[in-house]
Design a protein around this motif. Structure first.
Motif, mmCIF file in Angstrom:
data_model
loop_
_atom_site.group_PDB
_atom_site.id
_atom_site.type_symbol
_atom_site.label_atom_id
_atom_site.label_comp_id
_atom_site.label_asym_id
_atom_site.label_seq_id
_atom_site.Cartn_x
_atom_site.Cartn_y
_atom_site.Cartn_z
ATOM 1 N N UNK A 235 0.840 -1.198 0.000
ATOM 2 C CA UNK A 235 0.000 0.000 0.000
ATOM 3 C C UNK A 235 0.880 1.255 0.000
ATOM 4 N N UNK A 236 0.595 2.165 -0.908
ATOM 5 C CA UNK A 236 1.370 3.386 -1.034
ATOM 6 C C UNK A 236 2.676 3.231 -1.796
ATOM 7 N N UNK A 237 3.020 1.980 -2.174
ATOM 8 C CA UNK A 237 4.277 1.711 -2.880
ATOM 9 C C UNK A 237 4.053 1.295 -4.338
ATOM 10 N N UNK A 238 2.951 0.565 -4.583
ATOM 11 C CA UNK A 238 2.681 0.043 -5.923
ATOM 12 C C UNK A 238 1.185 -0.182 -6.082
ATOM 13 N N UNK A 239 0.775 -0.293 -7.327
ATOM 14 C CA UNK A 239 -0.615 -0.593 -7.658
ATOM 15 C C UNK A 239 -0.681 -2.050 -8.116
ATOM 16 N N UNK A 240 -1.641 -2.810 -7.615
ATOM 17 C CA UNK A 240 -1.782 -4.222 -7.945
ATOM 18 C C UNK A 240 -2.952 -4.392 -8.908
ATOM 19 N N UNK A 241 -2.659 -4.933 -10.079
ATOM 20 C CA UNK A 241 -3.706 -5.192 -11.085
ATOM 21 C C UNK A 241 -3.818 -6.702 -11.263
ATOM 22 N N UNK B 103 2.292 -5.996 -10.786
ATOM 23 C CA UNK B 103 2.633 -5.017 -9.767
ATOM 24 C C UNK B 103 3.279 -3.852 -10.512
ATOM 25 N N UNK B 104 2.588 -2.699 -10.499
ATOM 26 C CA UNK B 104 2.992 -1.580 -11.343
ATOM 27 C C UNK B 104 3.156 -0.302 -10.515
ATOM 28 N N UNK B 105 3.794 0.696 -11.128
ATOM 29 C CA UNK B 105 4.083 1.933 -10.413
ATOM 30 C C UNK B 105 2.830 2.777 -10.213
ATOM 31 N N UNK B 106 2.917 3.609 -9.226
ATOM 32 C CA UNK B 106 1.863 4.575 -8.923
ATOM 33 C C UNK B 106 2.168 5.884 -9.642
#
Length: 198
Positions: free
Chosen positions: A60-66, A84-87
């Protein structure tokens, strides 16, 4: 006479999608080919959801999970089980994640799906491990995806591909116990039990 297969371009693939002709069809775009995806069984679905939920809390707060959404590469638009991708996640409002947006990708290979039809049960064997371990390695490495994880539930192991070089990964490590640390987040340890291998 040898059959000649037509290779689609990424633009043509997007036109097909926009036309609606592929709506509801379980396909993905891989190396210029439109490839059928295997149906998602109960174990596969449960495992994907559990791992994605766990990673969302952990990162949480580090990466976006798709989970199970397309990514856009050079001549492919596959749908990995988890990316696992960048925010910030709002950058994906107008395009799928590109190779440079991706920290790592995860595919889950179930033991075998048990399906029920009427009063009968039958097994659907896993047919996609070869595609995930061969074709997708080439695609992901060529596009510079830093890490590619294959969770093999049948053999109870995690296969981590790292250090992409042209169309292959120079480092392949198998884990059956303990923890693993993703390259992008050196302070995070993921227990293999969290990947539902046990």
């Amino acid at each position: 006479m040898t059959a000649i297969l037509y290779k689609w371009s990424l633009d043509e693939w997007h036109e097909l999608i926009d036309s609606g002709v592929l709506e509801g069809k379980p396909v993905e775009f891989l190396e210029g080919d439109i490839v059928e995806m295997s149906p998602e069984g109960v174990e596969h679905s449960y495992t994907n959801q559990s791992i994605a939920d766990y990673l969302r809390k952990l990162l949480i707060g580090k990466a976006h999970i798709r989970d199970a959404h397309p990514i856009t590469l050079d001549n492919s638009e596959p749908e990995p089980d988890i990316a696992i991708v960048r925010l910030p996640e709002t950058i994906y409002r107008n395009h799928h994640p590109y190779g440079q947006d991706i920290y790592w990708l995860i595919e889950v290979r179930p033991r075998a799906d048990v399906r029920r039809k009427g009063t009968r049960t039958f097994e659907v064997s896993n047919k996609t491990l070869k595609k995930d371990l061969e074709q997708k390695i080439i695609t992901y490495a060529r596009n510079g995806i830093p890490e590619y994880w294959v969770i093999d539930l049948k053999n109870k192991k995690l296969i981590v591909h790292a250090k992409p070089n042209q169309d292959n990964y120079l480092q392949v490590t198998e884990y059956q116990s303990g923890t693993v640390t993703p390259q992008a987040f050196s302070g995070i340890q993921i227990g293999l039990n969290e990947l539902l291998l046990f």
